[in-house]
Design a protein around this motif. Structure first.
Motif, PDB file in Angstrom:
ATOM      1  N   ARG A 137       0.827  -1.210   0.000  1.00  0.00           N
ATOM      2  CA  ARG A 137       0.000   0.000   0.000  1.00  0.00           C
ATOM      3  C   ARG A 137       0.860   1.259   0.000  1.00  0.00           C
ATOM      4  O   ARG A 137       2.013   1.228   0.434  1.00  0.00           O
ATOM      5  N   ASN A 183     -13.688 -10.000  -4.743  1.00  0.00           N
ATOM      6  CA  ASN A 183     -14.899  -9.669  -3.994  1.00  0.00           C
ATOM      7  C   ASN A 183     -15.603 -10.861  -3.359  1.00  0.00           C
ATOM      8  O   ASN A 183     -16.805 -11.043  -3.511  1.00  0.00           O
ATOM      9  N   LEU A 194      -8.781  -5.466   1.812  1.00  0.00           N
ATOM     10  CA  LEU A 194     -10.238  -5.555   1.615  1.00  0.00           C
ATOM     11  C   LEU A 194     -10.653  -4.753   0.389  1.00  0.00           C
ATOM     12  O   LEU A 194     -11.459  -5.197  -0.419  1.00  0.00           O
ATOM     13  N   ARG A 195     -10.047  -3.566   0.267  1.00  0.00           N
ATOM     14  CA  ARG A 195     -10.440  -2.701  -0.857  1.00  0.00           C
ATOM     15  C   ARG A 195      -9.971  -3.261  -2.179  1.00  0.00           C
ATOM     16  O   ARG A 195     -10.707  -3.259  -3.165  1.00  0.00           O
ATOM     17  N   VAL A 196      -8.735  -3.746  -2.211  1.00  0.00           N
ATOM     18  CA  VAL A 196      -8.208  -4.281  -3.473  1.00  0.00           C
ATOM     19  C   VAL A 196      -8.978  -5.548  -3.851  1.00  0.00           C
ATOM     20  O   VAL A 196      -9.399  -5.721  -5.002  1.00  0.00           O
ATOM     21  N   ASN A 256      -7.191  -3.485   5.799  1.00  0.00           N
ATOM     22  CA  ASN A 256      -8.150  -2.581   5.171  1.00  0.00           C
ATOM     23  C   ASN A 256      -7.881  -2.417   3.692  1.00  0.00           C
ATOM     24  O   ASN A 256      -8.794  -2.463   2.864  1.00  0.00           O
ATOM     25  N   VAL A 257      -6.587  -2.233   3.359  1.00  0.00           N
ATOM     26  CA  VAL A 257      -6.223  -2.045   1.952  1.00  0.00           C
ATOM     27  C   VAL A 257      -6.510  -3.335   1.174  1.00  0.00           C
ATOM     28  O   VAL A 257      -7.029  -3.305   0.055  1.00  0.00           O
ATOM     29  N   ALA A 309     -11.930  -6.325  -3.066  1.00  0.00           N
ATOM     30  CA  ALA A 309     -13.306  -5.999  -3.450  1.00  0.00           C
ATOM     31  C   ALA A 309     -13.393  -5.758  -4.950  1.00  0.00           C
ATOM     32  O   ALA A 309     -14.400  -6.056  -5.585  1.00  0.00           O
ATOM     33  N   LEU A 310     -12.316  -5.213  -5.520  1.00  0.00           N
ATOM     34  CA  LEU A 310     -12.325  -4.942  -6.959  1.00  0.00           C
ATOM     35  C   LEU A 310     -11.958  -6.179  -7.778  1.00  0.00           C
ATOM     36  O   LEU A 310     -12.434  -6.365  -8.883  1.00  0.00           O
TER      37      LEU A 310
END
Ligand SMILES: O=c1ccn([C@@H]2O[C@H](COP(=O)(O)OP(=O)(O)O[C@H]3O[C@H](CO)[C@@H](O)[C@H](O)[C@H]3O)[C@@H](O)[C@H]2O)c(=O)[nH]1
Ligand SMILES: [Mn+2]
Length: 412
Positions: A306, A333, A325-327, A322-323, A329-330
């Protein structure tokens, strides 16, 4: 729960601790409780008038210890063990209906947390027995070092051998370092000769792979020195094998390329696999492995480091998660995530199925927030003199809390 669900087998079994263990333990608790109460009574009745201040301080401390002892004991009155029923899960869900999982691994420093451990963690994840197109593995590297990235590149190619080998011969555990560390290997299949031959060969490939991993920091430094000497006057960068500069941290600290200050990096090392099984090729003169009946697909593997800026709190592991989770998700997911530290590995190939028994259980699944695995430790001295296995905690306290509501989350 619908009427239909009520007739289905439940996906986990709940076991009470044997009465022959529990009753003596409860009796011991009672004896201790009496002893503690009698001790307090004696203390109160024998107040030390020469040192009231000391007496008060020690009474306060004793009262607190007594109270925390009580808090510790109460849940232990009813310890409960929950055992996943993998057969029931297989009855109810075929591989196509198992939910997706995103597996998160965190690491920071390739020296403090040796790369070889991280590599073994990830190999044990990639070789797990779970539908390959239904889970993905993410590595977060907070050090942002090229060593980790290139180790993942090497790993991706070694996994193409290791994973089909594990699948074909039902190898356990699926972290190669632990597997090859076991002295004797029992083999129940009908291909003992072939197994021995392929095992010897994989072992040799693993040893070579380890040498490549060990030499990464030297290789990268030599390569970077060569590029930097051509590029005189500029800053000393770290160079990737393709002749471009590594966007993460450099061997020599530089603006925007140091710990705590570099751009974000996301690299997909193994792409999402196809939905259909892909059988390997039969043995030939230049391929000693017969993978013609083995699915050779690998799960998706992603490297993330990150972005970091000075003066900004990265929140350590939680921030990394957290990062991820975001990556994820794209990219994939998945409805479920599971996380490991880089010094943990999966010691049982069914480990990704086991938590699904709790999560998908028709009775309790909707009320289950997380599943905590007990942790076991390697390389502890056999007599465990210093209690490094933490058995009291994992086999006592955690089971005890299980009987109340559930165990605490341990970060992995
Ligand atoms: O800035 C950071 C710092 C740490 N980590 C990772 O976080 C994990 C845990 O950190 P560490 O400092 O190694 O903690 P430990 O004391 O070794 O581990 C204990 O504490 C962790 C955090 O609560 C739990 O996850 C573990 O289960 C527990 O064994 C490791 O994978 C690290 O690589 C990061 O990703 N970024
Ligand atoms: Mn650690």
């Amino acid at each position: 729960m619908s009427g239909d669900d009520r007739n289905r087998p439940l996906l986990f079994r709940t076991m009470k601790v044997k009465g022959s263990i529990l009753h003596p333990y409860r009796f011991l608790m009672l004896v201790r409780l009496v002893a503690v109460v009698v001790f307090f009574k004696w203390r109160v009745e024998h107040k030390n008038h020469d040192g009231v201040w000391l007496w008060t301080a020690s009474m306060t401390a004793d009262a607190w210890f007594g109270f925390s002892w009580l808090l510790n004991q109460l849940p232990k009155l009813n310890p409960i063990k929950r055992v996943p029923d993998l057969a029931a899960l297989a009855d109810r869900h075929d591989d196509a209906t198992l939910p997706g999982i995103d597996v998160f691994v965190t690491t920071v420093d390739p020296v403090d947390e040796p790369v070889l451990y991280t590599v073994n963690t990830i190999l044990s994840i990639l070789a797990a027995d779970y539908p390959v197109d239904n889970y993905a593995c993410y590595l977060s590297d907070d050090g942002g070092t090229l060593v980790h990235y290139e180790a993942m590149v090497q790993l991706a190619s070694f996994a193409a051998l290791w994973v089909p080998f594990c699948r074909k011969h039902c190898v356990e555990p699926r972290s190669p370092e632990s597997y090859f560390g076991i002295k004797t290997h029992s083999y129940a299949g009908g291909m003992a000769g072939e197994f021995m031959r392929e095992r010897r060969r994989v072992r040799r490939e693993y040893e070579e792979f380890k040498v490549r991993i060990d030499s990464l920091s030297t290789t990268i430094r030599q390569r970077s020195d060569a590029y930097n000497s051509k590029n005189k006057g500029g800053v000393s960068a770290t160079w990737m094998a393709d002749g471009t500069q590594w966007p993460g941290t450099w061997v020599e600290q530089a603006e925007n390329h140091r710990r705590g200050q570099h751009a974000g990096i996301v690299q997909v090392l193994l792409d999402h696999p196809s939905c259909q099984p892909q059988l390997g090729s039969p043995a030939s003169t230049d391929n000693p492995f017969d993978f013609s009946n083995v699915d050779t697909r690998l799960p998706m593997l992603v490297y993330i480091s990150r972005e970091k800026r000075p003066g900004y709190d990265n929140q350590k592991k939680a921030g990394a998660m957290n990062v991820m989770l975001r990556v994820s998700a794209l990219l994939s997911n998945a409805p479920f995530v599971i996380n490991f530290d880089c010094d943990h590995y999966i010691n049982n190939s069914q480990a990704l199925r086991a938590p699904m028994c709790f999560m998908l259980d028709p009775r309790d699944g909707q009320n289950t927030a997380f599943v905590q695995f007990p942790q076991r430790f390697d390389d502890v001295d056999p007599t465990d003199r210093y209690a490094n296995h933490n058995r009291v905690f994992f086999d006592g306290t955690m089971l005890a809390l299980n009987g109340l509501q559930g165990p605490t989350y341990l970060g992995t």
